[in-house]
Every structure is written in C-alpha cells, then in structure tokens.
Scaffold this motif. Structure first.
Motif, PDB file in Angstrom:
ATOM      1  N   PRO A 170      43.082 -35.711  35.199  1.00  0.00           N
ATOM      2  CA  PRO A 170      43.110 -34.587  36.134  1.00  0.00           C
ATOM      3  C   PRO A 170      43.390 -33.230  35.507  1.00  0.00           C
ATOM      4  CG  PRO A 170      45.098 -35.900  36.343  1.00  0.00           C
ATOM      5  CD  PRO A 170      44.187 -36.649  35.423  1.00  0.00           C
ATOM      6  N   SER A 171      44.125 -33.178  34.403  1.00  0.00           N
ATOM      7  CA  SER A 171      44.490 -31.885  33.824  1.00  0.00           C
ATOM      8  C   SER A 171      43.363 -31.255  33.031  1.00  0.00           C
ATOM      9  CB  SER A 171      45.725 -32.036  32.940  1.00  0.00           C
ATOM     10  OG  SER A 171      46.845 -32.405  33.709  1.00  0.00           O
ATOM     11  N   GLU A 228      46.850 -42.029  35.033  1.00  0.00           N
ATOM     12  CA  GLU A 228      46.637 -40.636  34.624  1.00  0.00           C
ATOM     13  C   GLU A 228      46.624 -40.542  33.099  1.00  0.00           C
ATOM     14  OE1 GLU A 228      48.491 -36.136  35.248  1.00  0.00           O
ATOM     15  OE2 GLU A 228      49.604 -37.878  35.986  1.00  0.00           O
ATOM     16  N   ASP A 229      45.454 -40.283  32.533  1.00  0.00           N
ATOM     17  CA  ASP A 229      45.296 -40.132  31.088  1.00  0.00           C
ATOM     18  C   ASP A 229      45.428 -38.645  30.752  1.00  0.00           C
ATOM     19  OD1 ASP A 229      44.649 -40.226  28.433  1.00  0.00           O
ATOM     20  OD2 ASP A 229      42.554 -40.775  28.716  1.00  0.00           O
ATOM     21  N   ASP A 230      46.543 -38.273  30.143  1.00  0.00           N
ATOM     22  CA  ASP A 230      46.827 -36.863  29.841  1.00  0.00           C
ATOM     23  C   ASP A 230      46.603 -36.637  28.347  1.00  0.00           C
ATOM     24  OD1 ASP A 230      47.468 -34.398  30.881  1.00  0.00           O
ATOM     25  OD2 ASP A 230      49.614 -34.623  30.556  1.00  0.00           O
ATOM     26  N   TYR A 231      45.358 -36.745  27.917  1.00  0.00           N
ATOM     27  CA  TYR A 231      45.037 -36.885  26.505  1.00  0.00           C
ATOM     28  C   TYR A 231      45.183 -35.610  25.679  1.00  0.00           C
ATOM     29  CZ  TYR A 231      40.568 -34.684  27.586  1.00  0.00           C
ATOM     30  OH  TYR A 231      39.606 -33.788  27.973  1.00  0.00           O
ATOM     31  N   ASP A 232      45.072 -34.411  26.270  1.00  0.00           N
ATOM     32  CA  ASP A 232      45.180 -33.195  25.457  1.00  0.00           C
ATOM     33  C   ASP A 232      45.900 -32.070  26.195  1.00  0.00           C
ATOM     34  OD1 ASP A 232      43.327 -32.323  27.270  1.00  0.00           O
ATOM     35  OD2 ASP A 232      41.832 -31.672  25.805  1.00  0.00           O
ATOM     36  N   SER A 275      50.883 -28.840  35.799  1.00  0.00           N
ATOM     37  CA  SER A 275      51.777 -29.969  36.025  1.00  0.00           C
ATOM     38  C   SER A 275      50.962 -31.255  36.104  1.00  0.00           C
ATOM     39  CB  SER A 275      52.566 -29.776  37.324  1.00  0.00           C
ATOM     40  OG  SER A 275      53.381 -28.632  37.254  1.00  0.00           O
ATOM     41  N   ALA A 276      51.588 -32.329  35.678  1.00  0.00           N
ATOM     42  CA  ALA A 276      50.914 -33.619  35.732  1.00  0.00           C
ATOM     43  C   ALA A 276      50.790 -34.091  37.172  1.00  0.00           C
ATOM     44  CB  ALA A 276      51.692 -34.642  34.913  1.00  0.00           C
ATOM     45  N   LEU A 277      49.764 -34.890  37.426  1.00  0.00           N
ATOM     46  CA  LEU A 277      49.594 -35.517  38.739  1.00  0.00           C
ATOM     47  C   LEU A 277      50.810 -36.379  39.074  1.00  0.00           C
ATOM     48  CD1 LEU A 277      47.682 -36.252  41.134  1.00  0.00           C
ATOM     49  CD2 LEU A 277      46.791 -38.088  39.689  1.00  0.00           C
ATOM     50  N   GLN A 278      51.387 -37.007  38.064  1.00  0.00           N
ATOM     51  CA  GLN A 278      52.526 -37.897  38.281  1.00  0.00           C
ATOM     52  C   GLN A 278      53.688 -37.186  38.960  1.00  0.00           C
ATOM     53  OE1 GLN A 278      55.682 -37.956  36.933  1.00  0.00           O
ATOM     54  NE2 GLN A 278      56.335 -40.103  37.003  1.00  0.00           N
TER      55      GLN A 278
END
Length: 505
Positions: A282-283, A313-317, A328-331
């Motif tokens: 998502p980010s 949620e894959d927050d890879y970069d 902000s993260a979805l989490q």
C-alpha cells in the motif's frame, strides 16, 4: 574430463576449457573449434563474463595455427557469443543470441499456466513446475538499470565489520547455543522501536519475528493462517516472487487489478469473493508506484474484519520517500488485528544480509513462533547482534538519511537525462518514493514495438530495463520499461540513458 592427448588430438588444460582438435575429422579445425566453443557457452560450462585465452595462447595450447583460433573467434564475435574489452581481453557475451531470440516468446507473468512448458523433468511435481515458472533468471547482474540493486559502495562495511568482531571475538553462550525461534531479543526490540517511530506501526517487541526475508515471512503467515485451496488476492501487476510462498502452501493466487488508488476491492470481490487473504504493497506499489488511498485502505481493513480474512502488508521500500511526510503503514490503522506487516533489510542495507521481519498481531504471534520452530528451528544469529547494535548506536538512522539524499539525487539525474535523450521515446516522470522509475512507451515508439521488444533491444546494448507487461498476469494493462537507478552513479546515468536512447531509436 578432457580427452587424453594423442598424436593427432590435443586438449586445452582443464584450468581453461575442455577443447580438442581431431586432425582425422573431415571438418576443418576452425569449424571444430567454433562448434566446441559455442557448445561450451550455450551449455553454461563457459559462463557469461568468463574470460577466454588469447588467440595466440589458445593456438599454442591446441598446437594449431593462430589463423585457426582467430577465425573461430571472429565468427563467435560476429554472432554475438563473444565480446571484447579494450586492454582487458575476450569474454563470453553478457547477452547471448539465443537469449534474445527467446525474449519475445517469454511470458514471465505471474500466472504459471500462461506459458506452454516442455515436458516436465523427471520427478518434478506440478507444484514444483509452478515454482520453476516463477523464477525469472538467475541473480541480478550489476548492469544499469537493474531493479532491486541498492548502492553498496556507500554502506559502512568497516563499521559493520567492527560490530561483527565485537560480537564474535568472545561470544556468550546465549549466541552460540540454539537460539530463540523468534530471533535475537535485542534486535526484535530495536525493530519494534523503529517501526513504531518511522512507520506508525502499532506493536511491541513480542510481535516481531526475525526472518530471512519477506518471502519467508509470507510463507510463515500463509502456512499457519490459511488452508490448502484457499484463495488469496494478489496485486496485478505485481511482484511474481510473492507467488512462490503461496503456491508452496497450496493456496490459489487470484490476480486483482491495481488502479490509481491501489488494489481494487470491487474487482477482488468479483473474482474471488471467498478470498481469505490479500497481499498488498500500500505505501508504494511494485512496480507502478501507486500509493493506496485512505478510503481504499479503510475499505480493505473493513473487508478483512468482516470476512475474518488477513492482510499481508509488504512494506518493501518504505524508507525511501523523498517528498512530504513518510506515509503511515496500513497496519497502524488496523483495530481488528487482521494485518501482518512484513519488512526486509535487503534494499535498505545490502541483499546478502538476508534478514527481514514480521510484525504479527499479538494474538497470533506466539503461534507463528511455535510454527516457525517446527519448520526451521531458529534463524541464524550470526548477523543479528551486529544489526541490533547498528540500530542502537544510531548507525541505521544515519545510513538511511545518507541513502535517501543519494537516491533522491540519482532519481533527479535520471529524469534530467531522460528529458535530454529519451523525450521522443519514453514518458518518464519523477516519483516521490522508491528505487526505480516507470518509463511509459511514447505513442510513436509504441507504434514501432512493444515493451518486451524494447526491453530486448536495451539488453542487447547492455542496459537492463524490464518490460512492464511482464509483471501482469493475463492480458497486459500497460506498456513501459522499469529503470532502477539506485545502483547507478550520477556520472554513469547520462551515458547509460544515451545508450538506451540509441538502442530504442
């Protein structure tokens, strides 16, 4: 093994290559040498980038005239099997003719059924065949503009070596004995503190599980939370590497279109209303760069809560955002405990580190740790204490700040170079985040070729620019090239862009 020497057969020493010339053979010595070298290259026994002996040295080893070796080499040069580097020698070409011929016929999309495959190798299951179909070549090379390659020269390796030495010169028993399945405690605490501050992730250290990368985190969640046959929404286009863990768990990936607000829930419900998980970025969507809108985030969270489904949620970069406040993260918006957050240090530090983490809802984190212990006991603790110290002493934050400035400057340099050399060929706009840019094919270029042809032309010129259409499952939704700029210096970028322009012109 090299053939034995005889009066009419001589072999190159095993330290070079296994070549033989048979004077009794009706074929010319030049043809024999050409055929054998070509076969060695195509079989991989002479690897891409391998250096060949000079024509003079090879003629001496094979006891033949130098004209024989020169003529054989010339044919291999002309056909693209060999390349020369001024003052350095002769090497196996980085792009072989057979590779280029295959490119237009390859479909490396995420759908394993989309490409006809030869007969299955003996003993390989249908699931194993699916894994093979997802693998897109070997390890990434270092050519411009390879995706996922960070700037390694700026990493403080001397400092890193001191941290490792400090830990392992006199290791405590806690380090050398079997470790905690969740990972090194101080590192878990450091990660929890970091993601709370930098990503607005709601967690404490007990929810952090150390893994060897994002894919292992997804694999752990998929195997523990879903049953074989369950359906999972995956972004389309998206990263095909995330499909492997899903297939390994016996799950069914369902490609769902991504629009300018992120994953389309409407399409997801139409394609798989009974899905049990959604895997999202998502980010900063990969590869389009889309940021999931707040309404879409809230709707996705509502879906997971109402259906008792999970969100991966894959927050890879996320570390590399160059404009505005960090997202902000979805989490952090999740109040129902349905989001599993995954991060990795491969692009932030260096790929060979192979460390990542999962932040799981507290209600299930201990069960995931127990399952992880059953699957692989515990993660390696060799680098974990050093990374914990890297965080605790402020080196991680300082490194991120340096790299953020560096990557922002490199992106701006790529945009300027594209405006100077590619304006008639590619439409390239800056992005507020990430390590690559998406360059859409211009209308005139799109009339002449598709993006896979353009990508093959670029590769022939020594430029890696993957085709956007390869990231789609099924019918393509876009034409473009992906240009990773993180690992290319600003002194190199203008020249590499000029080479790309010549290749596409």
């Amino acid at each position: 093994m090299p053939a034995p020497r005889s009066n009419n057969r001589r072999s190159l020493s095993a330290s070079l290559v296994s070549l033989t010339l048979d004077r009794a053979d009706p074929g010319s010595l030049q043809d024999q040498l050409y055929d054998q070298l070509r076969e060695l290259i195509l079989s991989g026994r002479l690897a891409v980038g391998a250096r060949l002996p000079s024509t003079r040295a090879l003629a001496r080893e094979l006891a033949c005239s130098r004209n024989t070796t020169v003529n054989a080499y010339d044919r291999l040069f002309a056909e693209g099997y060999l390349e020369s580097q001024a003052g350095s020698g002769t090497y196996v070409s980085g792009v072989l003719p057979e590779d280029l011929l295959r490119t237009s016929n390859q479909d490396s999309s995420m759908n394993p059924e989309s490409t006809p495959r030869p007969d299955r190798p003996m003993g390989l299951s249908s699931r194993g065949e699916s894994f093979v179909s997802l693998r897109q070549g070997g390890p990434p090379d270092l050519a411009a503009f390879t995706l996922g390659v960070p700037e390694i020269g700026s990493f403080p390796f001397e400092l890193w070596a001191r941290l490792l030495t400090r830990t392992w010169r006199r290791p405590t028993s806690e380090l050398w004995r079997p470790g905690d399945a969740a990972g090194h405690g101080p590192l878990r605490e450091a990660i929890a503190q970091y993601v709370r501050a930098a990503r607005a992730v709601e967690c404490d250290w007990r929810q952090v599980i150390i893994t060897s990368g994002a894919q292992l985190g997804l694999s752990l969640a998929a195997q523990c939370l879903l049953d074989p046959g369950d359906k999972v929404w995956v972004e389309n286009p998206g990263y095909a590497g995330l499909h492997g863990p899903l297939l390994a768990a016996g799950l069914v990936p369902v490609p769902v279109p991504v629009d300018d607000q992120g994953l389309s829930l409407e399409d997801g419900l139409a394609r798989a209303p009974d899905a049990k998980m959604a895997v999202v970025t998502p980010s900063h969507h990969y590869p389009l760069g889309t940021v999931m809108s707040l309404p879409r985030r809230l709707a996705l969270l509502d879906w997971a809560r109402d259906r008792s489904a999970w969100i991966l949620e894959d927050d890879y970069d996320s570390e590399y955002r160059y404009a505005g406040r960090p997202l902000s993260a979805l989490q952090g918006l999740d109040r129902a405990g349905r989001v599993i957050y995954i991060g990795s240090f491969s692009k932030v530090l260096f790929p060979a580190l192979r460390l990542g983490y999962v932040v799981a809802p507290l209600e299930i984190s201990e069960f995931l740790v127990q399952a992880r212990a059953a699957l692989e006991d515990h993660p390696s603790t060799v680098a974990q204490p050093a990374l914990a110290a890297f965080f605790a002493e402020g080196h991680f934050a300082a490194h991120i700040r340096r790299m953020r400035r560096l990557y922002a400057s490199r992106q701006a340099c790529l945009v300027r170079a594209a405006e100077a050399h590619l304006s008639d060929l590619l439409v390239l706009k800056p992005d507020e985040a990430g390590l690559h840019l998406l360059a859409r094919l211009s209308a005139p270029l799109a009339l002449r070729m598709d993006d896979q042809t353009a990508s093959a032309k670029a590769r022939r010129a020594g430029i890696v620019a993957p085709a956007l259409s390869r990231f789609y499952s099924g019918a393509t939704g876009g034409q473009g090239l992906l240009l990773g700029y993180a690992g290319v210096s600003e002194t190199e970028i203008p020249e590499k862009v000029r080479i790309l322009a010549e290749a596409l012109g």
